[in-house]
Write a protein that holds these residues in place. Structure first.
Motif, PDB file in Angstrom:
ATOM      1  N   TYR A 291      58.773 -62.805  38.333  1.00 60.68           N
ATOM      2  CA  TYR A 291      58.955 -61.399  38.718  1.00 60.68           C
ATOM      3  C   TYR A 291      58.804 -61.222  40.227  1.00 60.68           C
ATOM      4  N   PHE A 292      57.779 -61.815  40.819  1.00 61.82           N
ATOM      5  CA  PHE A 292      57.531 -61.659  42.253  1.00 61.82           C
ATOM      6  C   PHE A 292      58.573 -62.374  43.110  1.00 61.82           C
ATOM      7  N   ILE A 293      59.072 -63.506  42.647  1.00 60.60           N
ATOM      8  CA  ILE A 293      59.958 -64.338  43.458  1.00 60.60           C
ATOM      9  C   ILE A 293      61.429 -63.976  43.306  1.00 60.60           C
ATOM     10  N   HIS A 294      61.853 -63.558  42.110  1.00 59.61           N
ATOM     11  CA  HIS A 294      63.289 -63.447  41.852  1.00 59.61           C
ATOM     12  C   HIS A 294      64.044 -62.452  42.744  1.00 59.61           C
ATOM     13  N   PRO A 295      63.420 -61.339  43.227  1.00 56.12           N
ATOM     14  CA  PRO A 295      64.204 -60.449  44.087  1.00 56.12           C
ATOM     15  C   PRO A 295      64.710 -61.141  45.351  1.00 56.12           C
ATOM     16  N   TRP A 296      63.866 -62.000  45.932  1.00 57.19           N
ATOM     17  CA  TRP A 296      64.241 -62.669  47.171  1.00 57.19           C
ATOM     18  C   TRP A 296      65.306 -63.727  46.917  1.00 57.19           C
ATOM     19  N   VAL A 297      65.243 -64.379  45.776  1.00 57.40           N
ATOM     20  CA  VAL A 297      66.273 -65.353  45.406  1.00 57.40           C
ATOM     21  C   VAL A 297      67.609 -64.641  45.222  1.00 57.40           C
ATOM     22  N   ILE A 299      68.575 -61.722  46.454  1.00 59.52           N
ATOM     23  CA  ILE A 299      69.048 -61.225  47.756  1.00 59.52           C
ATOM     24  C   ILE A 299      69.709 -62.355  48.545  1.00 59.52           C
ATOM     25  N   ALA A 300      69.077 -63.531  48.525  1.00 63.31           N
ATOM     26  CA  ALA A 300      69.643 -64.673  49.248  1.00 63.31           C
ATOM     27  C   ALA A 300      71.000 -65.076  48.667  1.00 63.31           C
ATOM     28  N   LEU A 301      71.096 -65.103  47.338  1.00 63.16           N
ATOM     29  CA  LEU A 301      72.331 -65.534  46.688  1.00 63.16           C
ATOM     30  C   LEU A 301      73.472 -64.553  46.901  1.00 63.16           C
ATOM     31  N   VAL A 302      73.180 -63.253  46.833  1.00 63.91           N
ATOM     32  CA  VAL A 302      74.242 -62.240  46.846  1.00 63.91           C
ATOM     33  C   VAL A 302      74.381 -61.577  48.207  1.00 63.91           C
ATOM     34  N   GLU A 303      73.313 -60.971  48.703  1.00 65.53           N
ATOM     35  CA  GLU A 303      73.425 -60.221  49.956  1.00 65.53           C
ATOM     36  C   GLU A 303      73.600 -61.146  51.156  1.00 65.53           C
ATOM     37  N   TYR A 304      72.893 -62.264  51.162  1.00 69.00           N
ATOM     38  CA  TYR A 304      73.035 -63.211  52.279  1.00 69.00           C
ATOM     39  C   TYR A 304      74.122 -64.252  52.018  1.00 69.00           C
ATOM     40  N   LYS A 305      74.764 -64.144  50.861  1.00 68.08           N
ATOM     41  CA  LYS A 305      75.936 -64.948  50.511  1.00 68.08           C
ATOM     42  C   LYS A 305      75.673 -66.452  50.536  1.00 68.08           C
ATOM     43  N   TRP A 306      74.482 -66.836  50.051  1.00 64.45           N
ATOM     44  CA  TRP A 306      74.218 -68.260  49.895  1.00 64.45           C
ATOM     45  C   TRP A 306      75.082 -68.850  48.777  1.00 64.45           C
ATOM     46  N   ILE A 321      76.961 -66.050  36.605  1.00 62.47           N
ATOM     47  CA  ILE A 321      76.589 -67.120  37.532  1.00 62.47           C
ATOM     48  C   ILE A 321      75.218 -66.869  38.152  1.00 62.47           C
ATOM     49  N   THR A 322      74.976 -65.641  38.615  1.00 65.48           N
ATOM     50  CA  THR A 322      73.737 -65.373  39.359  1.00 65.48           C
ATOM     51  C   THR A 322      72.503 -65.354  38.465  1.00 65.48           C
ATOM     52  N   PHE A 323      72.644 -64.914  37.220  1.00 65.59           N
ATOM     53  CA  PHE A 323      71.473 -64.799  36.350  1.00 65.59           C
ATOM     54  C   PHE A 323      70.792 -66.146  36.089  1.00 65.59           C
ATOM     55  N   PRO A 324      71.508 -67.155  35.556  1.00 68.94           N
ATOM     56  CA  PRO A 324      70.814 -68.431  35.324  1.00 68.94           C
ATOM     57  C   PRO A 324      70.349 -69.088  36.621  1.00 68.94           C
ATOM     58  N   LEU A 325      71.127 -68.935  37.710  1.00 64.98           N
ATOM     59  CA  LEU A 325      70.722 -69.516  38.988  1.00 64.98           C
ATOM     60  C   LEU A 325      69.436 -68.877  39.498  1.00 64.98           C
ATOM     61  N   THR A 326      69.343 -67.560  39.384  1.00 65.59           N
ATOM     62  CA  THR A 326      68.153 -66.846  39.850  1.00 65.59           C
ATOM     63  C   THR A 326      66.924 -67.272  39.060  1.00 65.59           C
ATOM     64  N   LEU A 328      66.508 -70.147  37.403  1.00 64.56           N
ATOM     65  CA  LEU A 328      66.219 -71.557  37.682  1.00 64.56           C
ATOM     66  C   LEU A 328      65.526 -71.723  39.038  1.00 64.56           C
ATOM     67  N   ILE A 329      66.060 -71.069  40.071  1.00 69.13           N
ATOM     68  CA  ILE A 329      65.481 -71.212  41.412  1.00 69.13           C
ATOM     69  C   ILE A 329      64.101 -70.564  41.462  1.00 69.13           C
TER      70      ILE A 329
END
Length: 351
Positions: A291-297, A299-306, A321-326, A328-329
Motif C-alpha cells: 500500500y505504501f510503495i505502490h503509488p510511487w511505482v 507514478i514512475a511507470l505511467v506519469e514518468y513513462k518508465w 500491463i500496469t497492474f501486475p507490474l505494479t 510485482l515491483i
C-alpha cells in the motif's frame, strides 16, 4: 487464533486497492469499461471492513486505549510520516509542483512558518500521494475506538439501527472531493468499519448463512456495478466537496458490502481446500508495505513513462500491463527493504 480466510481477504483487498489505482489512470468511456471499472475501483472499503473485524476479534476483549493507540502510531502513523516527508523533500528538491497545492491553499513558501503549515496540511490530508489519504482517516477511526467499544456493548437492535443510519448517511455524503477531508471520509466509511465489527461478533451464523452463496453474491455485485453505470456517467467512486448537498445516492458502497460477503463465502471454501497458499499469505503479510510503495511505482511507470508507450494504450490494455507490474515491483521493493532494514523495516514501510 489466526484466521486463514482473513489472511486471504487481506491479500484480495490490497490487490483490489492497487487495481483501482491502476485503472484510474486512463480515460474510461464505454459502458462495458465503466461497469468493469465500477467492479475494480473502490477497494478501500474492503480494508476498512477488515480493520473493523479485527478491532473486535483481536483488540476488544483486552482493550487498553493507550496501548492500542501506541501500536497504531508505531505501525501505521510512523511509516506514513516517514514516507510523506520523504515525498515532500523529493518534490521540493526536484522542483516538481506540490500535488493539490491549490486545493490545499498553499500559495507560497516564503518562511519556515509556511513550510510547517505546508507539512501539516499534507500530513492531515495525505495528499503527498493519491493513496495516502487513508492514513489520516484510519487514525481518526482508531482515535474513536472508545465509541466502538460502546457500540459493541449495545444490544443487537441498537447496533443494527446505528449501522443502518451510518449506511444511509454514507450513501448521501459520498467520498470527499480529492479525498482531502479525513472527517468526511470517516462519515463515508463508518458503516464498513461497523459492518466488520458486526461480522466478527456474529461470525459463526454469518459463515453458515454465506455457505455456498458465492454465486448469487457475485451476480449481485455485477448487477450493482451495471446499475451504477446506468445511473451515473462516471465510474468508480463518487466524490463531492460538501457532504450534505444531495447529489444522488452512492451505489458503490452497497456493491462493496456485497463484495465483502462474496469474498467471505468464496474464501471460506478456498481455505478449506487450500489452507496454505504461499502467494496469498505473502501478499497479506506485506499488504501495508505494498500500500505504501505502490503509488510511487505506478507514478514512475505511467506519469514518468518508465513503461514504454504506456500513454498510447487504451484504459483496459494499460491496466492489464500496469497492474501486475505494479504489484510485482512493489512486492520486490518491500521485500528488499525488509531484508535490508531488518527490525526497522516496519517503521519504514509497515512490514
Amino acid at each position: 487464533m489466526r484466521l486463514i480466510v482473513f489472511d486471504y481477504f487481506r491479500a484480495i483487498a490490497i490487490l483490489s486497492i492497487v487495481a483501482g489505482h491502476c485503472i484510474s489512470y486512463k480515460s474510461i468511456t464505454s459502458f462495458d469499461e465503466r461497469v468493469i471499472a465500477n467492479l475494480i475501483q473502490g477497494g478501500s472499503p474492503l480494508f476498512v471492513f477488515i480493520s473493523g473485524f479485527f478491532f473486535h476479534h483481536i483488540f476488544y476483549r483486552q482493550f487498553q486505549y493507550s496501548q492500542f493507540m501506541l501500536k497504531k502510531v508505531k505501525n501505521v502513523l510512523l511509516p506514513y510520516v516517514f514516507l510523506s516527508l520523504l515525498a515532500l523533500i523529493y518534490y521540493l528538491s526536484s522542483g516538481i509542483s506540490l500535488p493539490d497545492a491549490k486545493e490545499l491553499g498553499i500559495t507560497s513558501l516564503a518562511n519556515w512558518q509556511d513550510y510547517l503549515s505546508m507539512i501539516g496540511l499534507y500530513l492531515w490530508t495525505g495528499r503527498t500521494s493519491f493513496a495516502y489519504w487513508y492514513i489520516p482517516f484510519i487514525m481518526l477511526i482508531f482515535l474513536m475506538s472508545p465509541l466502538f467499544i460502546s457500540y459493541i456493548r449495545q444490544g443487537v437492535r441498537i447496533r443494527l439501527l446505528i449501522f443502518i443510519i451510518a449506511l444511509v448517511l454514507a450513501m448521501i455524503v459520498h467520498r470527499p472531493a480529492g479525498n482531502l477531508s479525513p472527517w468526511h471520509a470517516v462519515m463515508y466509511f463508518l458503516p464498513m468499519y461497523l459492518l466488520g465489527i458486526l461480522v466478527s461478533m456474529h461470525r459463526e451464523p454469518v459463515q453458515r448463512y454465506l455457505h455456498n452463496k458465492a454465486f448469487i453474491l457475485g451476480v449481485t455485485v455485477v448487477f450493482l456495478a451495471i446499475l451504477q453505470a446506468l445511473i451515473y456517467l462516471g465510474f468508480g467512486n463518487l466524490h463531492k466537496l460538501h457532504p450534505f448537498t444531495f447529489d444522488g445516492l452512492d451505489i458503490l458502497i452497497l456493491q462493496k458490502i456485497v463484495l465483502c460477503f462474496f469474498f467471505l463465502s468464496l474464501l471460506e471454501k478456498l481455505s478449506e481446500h487450500y489452507p496454505q497458499i504461499p502467494l496469498l499469505r505473502l501478499l497479506a503479510d506485506a499488504s501495508f508495505a505494498i500500500y505504501f510503495i505502490h503509488p510511487w511505482v505506478l507514478i514512475a511507470l505511467v506519469e514518468y513513462k518508465w513503461l514504454p508507450n504506456v500513454e498510447n494504450m487504451s484504459g483496459l490494455h494499460q491496466f492489464i500491463i500496469t497492474f501486475p507490474l505494479t504489484i510485482l515491483i512493489s512486492m520486490t521493493l518491500a521485500y528488499v527493504i525488509k531484508r535490508c532494514a531488518g527490525q526497522y523495516s516496519r517503521s519504514l514501510t509497515g512490514w
